[in-house]
Design an enzyme around this catalytic site. Sequence first.
Site, PDB file in Angstrom:
ATOM      1  N   LYS A 178       0.819  -1.207   0.053  1.00  0.00           N
ATOM      2  CA  LYS A 178      -0.026   0.063  -0.063  1.00  0.00           C
ATOM      3  C   LYS A 178       0.911   1.336   0.045  1.00  0.00           C
ATOM      4  CE  LYS A 178      -2.146   0.521   3.888  1.00  0.00           C
ATOM      5  NZ  LYS A 178      -1.522   1.685   4.605  1.00  0.00           N
TER       6      LYS A 178
ATOM      7  N   ARG B   4      11.074  -6.111   6.013  1.00  0.00           N
ATOM      8  CA  ARG B   4      11.114  -4.636   5.338  1.00  0.00           C
ATOM      9  C   ARG B   4      11.944  -3.676   5.945  1.00  0.00           C
ATOM     10  NH1 ARG B   4       5.094  -1.889   4.914  1.00  0.00           N
ATOM     11  NH2 ARG B   4       5.325  -1.567   7.085  1.00  0.00           N
TER      12      ARG B   4
ATOM     13  N   ARG C 218      -1.002  -7.034  13.844  1.00  0.00           N
ATOM     14  CA  ARG C 218      -1.572  -6.076  12.738  1.00  0.00           C
ATOM     15  C   ARG C 218      -2.350  -6.473  11.719  1.00  0.00           C
ATOM     16  NH1 ARG C 218       3.749  -3.792  10.789  1.00  0.00           N
ATOM     17  NH2 ARG C 218       2.476  -2.308   9.613  1.00  0.00           N
TER      18      ARG C 218
ATOM     19  N   ARG D 238      11.091  -1.106  11.359  1.00  0.00           N
ATOM     20  CA  ARG D 238      10.051  -0.648  12.259  1.00  0.00           C
ATOM     21  C   ARG D 238       9.836  -1.657  13.344  1.00  0.00           C
ATOM     22  NH1 ARG D 238       4.916   1.119   8.723  1.00  0.00           N
ATOM     23  NH2 ARG D 238       3.819  -0.065  10.687  1.00  0.00           N
TER      24      ARG D 238
ATOM     25  N   ARG E 162      -9.628   3.346   9.468  1.00  0.00           N
ATOM     26  CA  ARG E 162      -9.311   1.690   9.645  1.00  0.00           C
ATOM     27  C   ARG E 162     -10.355   1.209  10.661  1.00  0.00           C
ATOM     28  NH1 ARG E 162      -3.139   2.619   9.211  1.00  0.00           N
ATOM     29  NH2 ARG E 162      -2.588   0.679   9.833  1.00  0.00           N
TER      30      ARG E 162
HETATM   31  P1  AMP Z   1       0.694   2.097   9.250  1.00  0.00           P
HETATM   32  O1  AMP Z   1       1.990   2.762   9.000  1.00  0.00           O
HETATM   33  O2  AMP Z   1      -0.521   2.557   8.479  1.00  0.00           O
HETATM   34  O3  AMP Z   1       1.083   0.472   9.177  1.00  0.00           O
HETATM   35  O4  AMP Z   1       0.422   2.403  10.925  1.00  0.00           O
HETATM   36  C1  AMP Z   1       1.302   2.126  11.737  1.00  0.00           C
HETATM   37  C2  AMP Z   1       0.627   1.819  13.256  1.00  0.00           C
HETATM   38  O5  AMP Z   1      -0.087   3.209  13.373  1.00  0.00           O
HETATM   39  C3  AMP Z   1      -0.768   1.134  13.043  1.00  0.00           C
HETATM   40  O6  AMP Z   1      -0.436  -0.255  13.650  1.00  0.00           O
HETATM   41  C4  AMP Z   1      -1.580   1.589  14.220  1.00  0.00           C
HETATM   42  O7  AMP Z   1      -1.006   1.661  15.574  1.00  0.00           O
HETATM   43  C5  AMP Z   1      -1.330   3.343  14.103  1.00  0.00           C
HETATM   44  N1  AMP Z   1      -2.364   3.767  12.994  1.00  0.00           N
HETATM   45  C6  AMP Z   1      -2.013   4.258  11.803  1.00  0.00           C
HETATM   46  N2  AMP Z   1      -3.533   4.952  11.368  1.00  0.00           N
HETATM   47  C7  AMP Z   1      -4.312   4.403  12.229  1.00  0.00           C
HETATM   48  C8  AMP Z   1      -5.638   4.767  12.182  1.00  0.00           C
HETATM   49  N3  AMP Z   1      -6.526   5.327  11.233  1.00  0.00           N
HETATM   50  N4  AMP Z   1      -6.534   4.335  13.267  1.00  0.00           N
HETATM   51  C9  AMP Z   1      -5.727   3.949  14.493  1.00  0.00           C
HETATM   52  N5  AMP Z   1      -4.507   3.471  14.369  1.00  0.00           N
HETATM   53  C10 AMP Z   1      -3.865   3.873  13.340  1.00  0.00           C
END
Ligand code: AMP
Length: 233
Positions: A13, A127, A171, A160, A88
């Site tokens: 993504k 990654r 996740r 990360r 989300r």
């Molecule tokens: P991502 O980089 O999109 O994988 O996001 C990393 C982490 O940020 C996720 O595992 C959540 O803990 C938090 N996060 C990002 N976007 C959201 C969202 N829209 N709602 C809740 N938590 C979020």
Amino acid sequence: MNLLIFGAPGSGKGTQAEFIKERLGIPQIATGDILRSEKRRQTELGVQAQKYMDAGKLVPDDLVIAMLQKRLAEPDCSAGFLLDGFPRTVVQAQVLDRMMLGLRKQFDRALYLYVPPEKLVERLSGRLTCPECGRTYHPKSKPPRNDSVCDFDGTELYQREDDTPETARTRIQVYLDDTLPVLDYYRSGNIVREIDGDRPIEEVKSAILEALNSPPAADAATSPHGGEEKVLL
Ligand code: AMP
């Protein structure tokens, strides 16, 4: 264009969002990137969000909604934007609807990158991410040009904290449980386009361009992967 991009962690993504942003010249608003920046700077929001992020759980709706509302009000969003990682939860989608109404905007497409769940953990482990710009790399599918630095800004890449196999599994499960239902929320508007993300990056890019150019489809409300993703990892 105002766009949404959905996809499980590890679906590619972020890479495709980067491509769309450059192609269409619209800002990519990645809530995960914003939260990681807040966490690095140990702001009040960053400190509050940290424990959820490190555990692979969702940050509470009220915190991310307030953060997004501020970001969407910035002038660079006026000519369109790409939302990556938001909404989300169904609650986030409902609030976003109201925000969009207030801004007199609507979404043109919701792109859904589908990758079979069993392939996601492998994609996430190993990654590498740029702490500066958020671009991601993978030794197999997308190696950086020079060792372990970002092609774009030369910053040292890192793994990360939430890309370990165990947290990655959490996740992915959170995505299947909480975020997939959000996609159904958008199906009634015929804006969802499902894209096979389990193929080379360039092929996925072409499919995305096709989806962005396609007219509203009468059958877009159906998903070939509607039920089968609900597997437990
Ligand atoms: P991502 O980089 O999109 O994988 O996001 C990393 C982490 O940020 C996720 O595992 C959540 O803990 C938090 N996060 C990002 N976007 C959201 C969202 N829209 N709602 C809740 N938590 C979020």
